[in-house]
Design an enzyme around this catalytic site. Structure first.
Site, PDB file in Angstrom:
ATOM      1  N   CYS A   2       0.822  -1.207   0.000  1.00 53.69           N
ATOM      2  CA  CYS A   2       0.000   0.000   0.000  1.00 53.69           C
ATOM      3  C   CYS A   2       0.859   1.261   0.000  1.00 53.69           C
ATOM      4  O   CYS A   2       2.016   1.239   0.401  1.00 53.69           O
ATOM      5  CB  CYS A   2      -0.876   0.038   1.242  1.00 53.69           C
ATOM      6  SG  CYS A   2      -1.871  -1.418   1.465  1.00 53.69           S
ATOM      7  N   ARG A  27       4.561   0.466  -6.547  1.00 55.52           N
ATOM      8  CA  ARG A  27       4.517  -0.453  -5.414  1.00 55.52           C
ATOM      9  C   ARG A  27       3.491  -1.563  -5.633  1.00 55.52           C
ATOM     10  O   ARG A  27       3.484  -2.552  -4.897  1.00 55.52           O
ATOM     11  CB  ARG A  27       4.147   0.309  -4.131  1.00 55.52           C
ATOM     12  CG  ARG A  27       5.165   1.367  -3.744  1.00 55.52           C
ATOM     13  CD  ARG A  27       4.588   2.373  -2.787  1.00 55.52           C
ATOM     14  NE  ARG A  27       4.390   1.840  -1.453  1.00 55.52           N
ATOM     15  CZ  ARG A  27       5.265   1.965  -0.456  1.00 55.52           C
ATOM     16  NH1 ARG A  27       6.386   2.612  -0.650  1.00 55.52           N
ATOM     17  NH2 ARG A  27       5.015   1.456   0.724  1.00 55.52           N
ATOM     18  N   TRP A  76      -3.127  -2.366  -1.563  1.00 55.29           N
ATOM     19  CA  TRP A  76      -2.829  -3.742  -2.009  1.00 55.29           C
ATOM     20  C   TRP A  76      -3.530  -4.622  -1.003  1.00 55.29           C
ATOM     21  O   TRP A  76      -3.164  -4.662   0.176  1.00 55.29           O
ATOM     22  CB  TRP A  76      -1.308  -3.956  -2.018  1.00 55.29           C
ATOM     23  CG  TRP A  76      -0.863  -5.379  -2.049  1.00 55.29           C
ATOM     24  CD1 TRP A  76      -0.557  -6.163  -0.970  1.00 55.29           C
ATOM     25  CD2 TRP A  76      -0.657  -6.199  -3.202  1.00 55.29           C
ATOM     26  NE1 TRP A  76      -0.175  -7.408  -1.395  1.00 55.29           N
ATOM     27  CE2 TRP A  76      -0.228  -7.463  -2.732  1.00 55.29           C
ATOM     28  CE3 TRP A  76      -0.791  -5.984  -4.572  1.00 55.29           C
ATOM     29  CZ2 TRP A  76       0.066  -8.506  -3.605  1.00 55.29           C
ATOM     30  CZ3 TRP A  76      -0.495  -7.038  -5.433  1.00 55.29           C
ATOM     31  CH2 TRP A  76      -0.071  -8.273  -4.961  1.00 55.29           C
ATOM     32  N   ASN A 100      -1.161   1.680   6.137  1.00 56.59           N
ATOM     33  CA  ASN A 100      -0.282   0.634   5.588  1.00 56.59           C
ATOM     34  C   ASN A 100       0.069  -0.312   6.719  1.00 56.59           C
ATOM     35  O   ASN A 100       0.296   0.151   7.839  1.00 56.59           O
ATOM     36  CB  ASN A 100       1.045   1.220   5.099  1.00 56.59           C
ATOM     37  CG  ASN A 100       0.915   1.889   3.774  1.00 56.59           C
ATOM     38  OD1 ASN A 100      -0.178   2.042   3.267  1.00 56.59           O
ATOM     39  ND2 ASN A 100       2.039   2.317   3.236  1.00 56.59           N
ATOM     40  N   GLY A 101       0.210  -1.598   6.411  1.00 53.55           N
ATOM     41  CA  GLY A 101       0.608  -2.559   7.445  1.00 53.55           C
ATOM     42  C   GLY A 101      -0.544  -3.470   7.793  1.00 53.55           C
ATOM     43  O   GLY A 101      -1.551  -3.540   7.076  1.00 53.55           O
ATOM     44  N   GLU A 480      16.001 -23.989  -5.094  1.00 56.25           N
ATOM     45  CA  GLU A 480      15.585 -22.604  -5.283  1.00 56.25           C
ATOM     46  C   GLU A 480      16.781 -21.744  -5.689  1.00 56.25           C
ATOM     47  O   GLU A 480      16.672 -20.900  -6.585  1.00 56.25           O
ATOM     48  CB  GLU A 480      14.937 -22.094  -3.984  1.00 56.25           C
ATOM     49  CG  GLU A 480      14.468 -20.662  -4.017  1.00 56.25           C
ATOM     50  CD  GLU A 480      13.364 -20.372  -5.035  1.00 56.25           C
ATOM     51  OE1 GLU A 480      12.862 -21.299  -5.692  1.00 56.25           O
ATOM     52  OE2 GLU A 480      13.033 -19.184  -5.177  1.00 56.25           O
ATOM     53  N   LYS A 484      17.013 -19.604  -9.189  1.00 57.67           N
ATOM     54  CA  LYS A 484      17.239 -18.143  -9.236  1.00 57.67           C
ATOM     55  C   LYS A 484      18.356 -17.830 -10.221  1.00 57.67           C
ATOM     56  O   LYS A 484      18.237 -16.935 -11.041  1.00 57.67           O
ATOM     57  CB  LYS A 484      17.644 -17.594  -7.861  1.00 57.67           C
ATOM     58  CG  LYS A 484      16.657 -17.656  -6.731  1.00 57.67           C
ATOM     59  CD  LYS A 484      15.342 -17.010  -6.989  1.00 57.67           C
ATOM     60  CE  LYS A 484      14.354 -17.972  -7.569  1.00 57.67           C
ATOM     61  NZ  LYS A 484      13.031 -17.478  -7.802  1.00 57.67           N
ATOM     62  N   GLU A 487      17.393 -18.522 -13.936  1.00 62.03           N
ATOM     63  CA  GLU A 487      16.344 -17.605 -14.406  1.00 62.03           C
ATOM     64  C   GLU A 487      16.910 -16.266 -14.868  1.00 62.03           C
ATOM     65  O   GLU A 487      16.537 -15.755 -15.902  1.00 62.03           O
ATOM     66  CB  GLU A 487      15.373 -17.283 -13.244  1.00 62.03           C
ATOM     67  CG  GLU A 487      14.196 -18.205 -13.098  1.00 62.03           C
ATOM     68  CD  GLU A 487      13.269 -17.749 -11.975  1.00 62.03           C
ATOM     69  OE1 GLU A 487      13.709 -17.708 -10.806  1.00 62.03           O
ATOM     70  OE2 GLU A 487      12.107 -17.419 -12.263  1.00 62.03           O
ATOM     71  N   HIS A 503      26.760 -40.718  -8.333  1.00 64.67           N
ATOM     72  CA  HIS A 503      26.068 -41.673  -9.203  1.00 64.67           C
ATOM     73  C   HIS A 503      25.856 -41.119 -10.607  1.00 64.67           C
ATOM     74  O   HIS A 503      24.915 -41.515 -11.296  1.00 64.67           O
ATOM     75  CB  HIS A 503      24.747 -42.100  -8.564  1.00 64.67           C
ATOM     76  CG  HIS A 503      24.943 -42.754  -7.241  1.00 64.67           C
ATOM     77  ND1 HIS A 503      25.573 -43.974  -7.115  1.00 64.67           N
ATOM     78  CD2 HIS A 503      24.661 -42.340  -5.981  1.00 64.67           C
ATOM     79  CE1 HIS A 503      25.645 -44.298  -5.832  1.00 64.67           C
ATOM     80  NE2 HIS A 503      25.101 -43.312  -5.121  1.00 64.67           N
ATOM     81  N   LYS A 602       5.794 -13.360 -15.296  1.00 61.97           N
ATOM     82  CA  LYS A 602       5.534 -13.352 -13.856  1.00 61.97           C
ATOM     83  C   LYS A 602       4.358 -14.262 -13.519  1.00 61.97           C
ATOM     84  O   LYS A 602       4.367 -14.981 -12.535  1.00 61.97           O
ATOM     85  CB  LYS A 602       5.235 -11.911 -13.409  1.00 61.97           C
ATOM     86  CG  LYS A 602       5.026 -11.745 -11.927  1.00 61.97           C
ATOM     87  CD  LYS A 602       6.348 -11.850 -11.196  1.00 61.97           C
ATOM     88  CE  LYS A 602       6.211 -11.895  -9.695  1.00 61.97           C
ATOM     89  NZ  LYS A 602       7.343 -12.591  -9.074  1.00 61.97           N
TER      90      LYS A 602
HETATM   91  C1  G6P Z   1       6.416 -18.313 -13.037  1.00 64.45           C
HETATM   92  C2  G6P Z   1       7.350 -17.373 -12.291  1.00 64.45           C
HETATM   93  C3  G6P Z   1       7.989 -18.104 -11.104  1.00 64.45           C
HETATM   94  C4  G6P Z   1       6.910 -18.661 -10.195  1.00 64.45           C
HETATM   95  C5  G6P Z   1       5.957 -19.567 -10.972  1.00 64.45           C
HETATM   96  C6  G6P Z   1       4.725 -19.910 -10.152  1.00 64.45           C
HETATM   97  O1  G6P Z   1       7.149 -19.291 -13.680  1.00 64.45           O
HETATM   98  O2  G6P Z   1       8.352 -16.905 -13.157  1.00 64.45           O
HETATM   99  O3  G6P Z   1       8.792 -17.190 -10.368  1.00 64.45           O
HETATM  100  O4  G6P Z   1       7.498 -19.357  -9.142  1.00 64.45           O
HETATM  101  O5  G6P Z   1       5.462 -18.911 -12.146  1.00 64.45           O
HETATM  102  O6  G6P Z   1       3.983 -18.730  -9.987  1.00 64.45           O
HETATM  103  P1  G6P Z   1       2.889 -18.560  -8.870  1.00 64.45           P
HETATM  104  O7  G6P Z   1       2.328 -17.186  -9.106  1.00 64.45           O
HETATM  105  O8  G6P Z   1       1.884 -19.636  -9.063  1.00 64.45           O
HETATM  106  O9  G6P Z   1       3.604 -18.670  -7.556  1.00 64.45           O
END
Ligand code: G6P
Length: 607
Positions: A2, A27, A76, A100-101, A480, A484, A487, A503, A602
């Site tokens: 927010c 934001r 938000w 906000n918060g 993860e 990252k 990507e 293996h 996204k």
């Molecule tokens: C896309 C994004 C990832 C995300 C995945 C799942 O591939 O690039 O960063 O983890 O979707 O998205 P969600 O909104 O379902 O968490």
């Protein structure tokens, strides 16, 4: 997240407020509104949707008088779906606020005010603060604010106006940021300096426990008891564009830095009397005790958070957990049935495969729990129960804070499943929960100095391929970390269980191949070190991510990224920050478009 703005001066304020809100659009928000002094009343105009389509369109149809003081907000959604009525400002004609918060004890306050005859229109936590201020108001705004804040628990920044105190804004904060801008014969409040840069570069940072009172004569600061305080004026050096990212070079870096607050916002509303509490969504201890199987389903980082959840739940609650990629789950006729719990994890709440996995689980009779960040999203609406992760908007395509809050929730879920099944007692559950609540501070410690991550990035950014290895929770975390890196830097990388390397995958190691090792689990530390030695002896360049206090032999690791000390269980949620920052600085050094990596979206709303 927010955004708050406010203005008092001699000029007409409506367009100033709307323009300032536009500056906070970066934001992320789902609705916007303003409240201004108009004659003897407070006039509020607010609407769901984009500022241009909602608020501005509405303002065009409203007769607006010449007002010179008002507050504004971009919302938000966290409590209550995006809608006109849930938008801010919120009030009752006598008091109006922007917030906000998150107010953690809003249910208690609401019950108290209801017993005093107050009614509520919105589903927001904010409305309880507005009505509480009204309840305590007997002519002195400072007294009402002081009393109301004594009752409120949680994080907040508030802009407040009282009808009877025309052209005055009161501002307070705790945890959520708020600045007070000083112009020429006019004053502002804002969530960050971006909103007011076109008017002034001079501002004060409001601190916890301080109240700012703004009127046509200027700005006056006091403590909570009305004692005047002196504050130092700051001067912003940012240009308007860099300020859109809060001064960070990329949204990804900004979002990484938001993790301590985001994790706090996820956890604190779900802890009551020191224990996990999911009663908000109907996920009771009785239900958690009875479920036959627990499934966790998602895509990308969301699925990775489920991997951490599996280790935690199985370890603490001795209950089997099946983690699946949504696109696989939906087509493999999964063994889900009535009596099972399917946890559907998604930042956006719109991912097509994840949504279908949810529908399939419901059709098979399972209970479904959505763990989503976006309020009112398709997955949130479709699921039987919803937990909102409250991370605020994530703009960078590469997920960071949204993953961290999903993982934070997995911890609480694991504690609650274990407690409800009698695998840990109340004392242990409280101890674990307190440990989890201390994690944001440790994450912050990892964010205080970037030099180590930058140094590691400078050593690996030329690589063609690299490996991430770890055991147990570190293995889940490595997945993860590796995602990252690939990507955003486009370097091929693979995460592998350290003990499984021999293996097959160890054949990929050649002279100079970087291997990033997560080694946070004490019981597995020596085992991991022996895997490290075997890759090192084949020429690997080893980066160890482990406790700072761990003494690492130079023959074993080339570089160490030290973590603050914490219980083993919690270190994955802390060390992910190091993984994110290594990926970030590597991508920056390769000149990649960090926030918008090629080929990625996204929100993936197609199969
Ligand atoms: C896309 C994004 C990832 C995300 C995945 C799942 O591939 O690039 O960063 O983890 O979707 O998205 P969600 O909104 O379902 O968490």
């Amino acid at each position: 997240m927010c955004g708050i703005v406010g203005f008092v001066g001699k000029q007409a304020c409506t367009s100033i407020l709307v323009n300032a809100l536009r500056k906070l659009e970066y934001r992320g928000y789902d609705s916007a509104g303003i409240a201004i002094f108009e004659g003897e009343r407070i006039k509020t105009v607010k609407a769901q949707g984009k500022i241009s389509e909602g608020l501005e369109a509405k303002l065009k149809t409203e007769p607006i008088f010449h007002a010179t003081c008002g507050i504004g907000h971009t919302r938000w959604a966290t409590h209550g779906e995006p809608s006109d009525v849930n938008s801010h400002p919120i009030g009752n004609g006598r008091v109006s606020i922007v917030h906000n918060g998150i107010i953690e004890n809003y249910r208690e306050i609401k019950a108290f005010l209801t017993s005093k005859g107050y009614g509520f229109e919105s589903e927001t936590d904010t409305e309880t603060v507005a009505k509480l201020l009204d309840y305590y108001y007997e002519g002195d705004p400072m007294e009402a604010i002081e009393k109301a804040l004594e009752d409120i628990q949680g994080a907040y920044a508030l802009g407040i106006i009282f009808r009877e105190h025309k052209n005055k804004i009161y501002a307070v904060r705790k945890d959520s940021p708020l600045i007070v801008g000083k112009g020429d014969g006019e004053s502002y409040i804002a969530s960050d300096v971006t909103a007011i840069l076109e008017h002034t570069r001079e501002y004060y940072c409001l601190e916890r426990g301080e109240i700012a009172v703004l009127d046509e004569r200027g700005i006056h600061f006091t403590d909570m008891h009305g004692e005047p305080i002196e504050k130092e004026l700051q001067t912003a050096t940012w240009d308007v564009e860099s300020a859109q990212k809060g001064g960070y070079e990329h949204f990804m870096l900004k979002e990484i830095h938001e993790q301590p607050e985001a994790v706090k916002n996820t956890l604190s509303p779900r802890v009551k009397d020191g224990l996990p509490d999911f009663s908000e969504c109907g996920l009771t201890a009785e239900k958690l005790r009875e479920y036959k199987h627990i499934f966790i389903v998602g895509c990308g980082s969301a699925m990775h958070s489920g991997m951490v959840g599996k280790y935690l739940i199985e370890d603490l609650a001795r209950t089997p957990v099946i983690v699946d990629i949504a696109s696989e789950f939906r087509y493999r006729n999964p063994l889900v049935s009535s009596g099972d719990l399917v946890v559907i994890v998604s930042q956006s709440g719109e991912t097509a495969d994840t949504l279908e996995a949810l529908k399939l689980s419901k059709a098979k009779g399972a209970d479904t729990l959505a763990v989503v960040n976006v309020v009112g999203s398709s997955i949130a609406r479709e699921a039987d129960m919803v937990i909102y992760t409250n991370a605020g908007p994530e703009i960078s395509v590469c997920s960071t804070k949204a993953y961290a809050v999903q993982v934070a929730f997995m911890y609480l879920l694991a504690f609650e499943v274990a407690y409800s099944r009698g695998k840990i007692d109340e004392e242990e559950c409280k101890r674990l929960t307190a440990g989890l609540l201390a994690v944001p501070e440790k994450i912050q410690m990892c964010l205080d100095d970037m030099s180590g991550y930058q140094f590691v990035a400078s050593k690996i950014f030329n690589a063609d391929s690299l490996l991430y290895i770890g055991r147990g929770l570190d293995n889940a975390l490595s997945m993860e970390g590796s995602l990252k890196l690939k990507e955003i830097s486009y370097i091929h990388s693979e995460a592998y269980a350290a003990g499984e390397l021999k293996h097959g995958t160890i054949s990929l190691i050649e002279d100079g191949t970087p291997v990033i090792v997560a080694a946070t689990q004490s019981a597995l530390f020596e085992k991991t070190l022996s895997n490290v030695r075997s890759v090192k002896s084949r020429g690997a360049k080893v980066v160890m991510i482990c406790r700072e206090s761990e003494a690492i032999d130079a023959n074993c690791a080339d570089y160490k990224v030290g973590l603050p000390d914490a219980e083993d269980l919690f270190l994955p949620l802390i060390s992910v920050v190091a993984m994110q920052l290594i990926a970030y600085y590597t991508a920056v050094q390769r000149g990649c478009d960090v926030d918008k990596p090629r080929n990625l979206a996204k929100s993936v709303t197609v199969e």
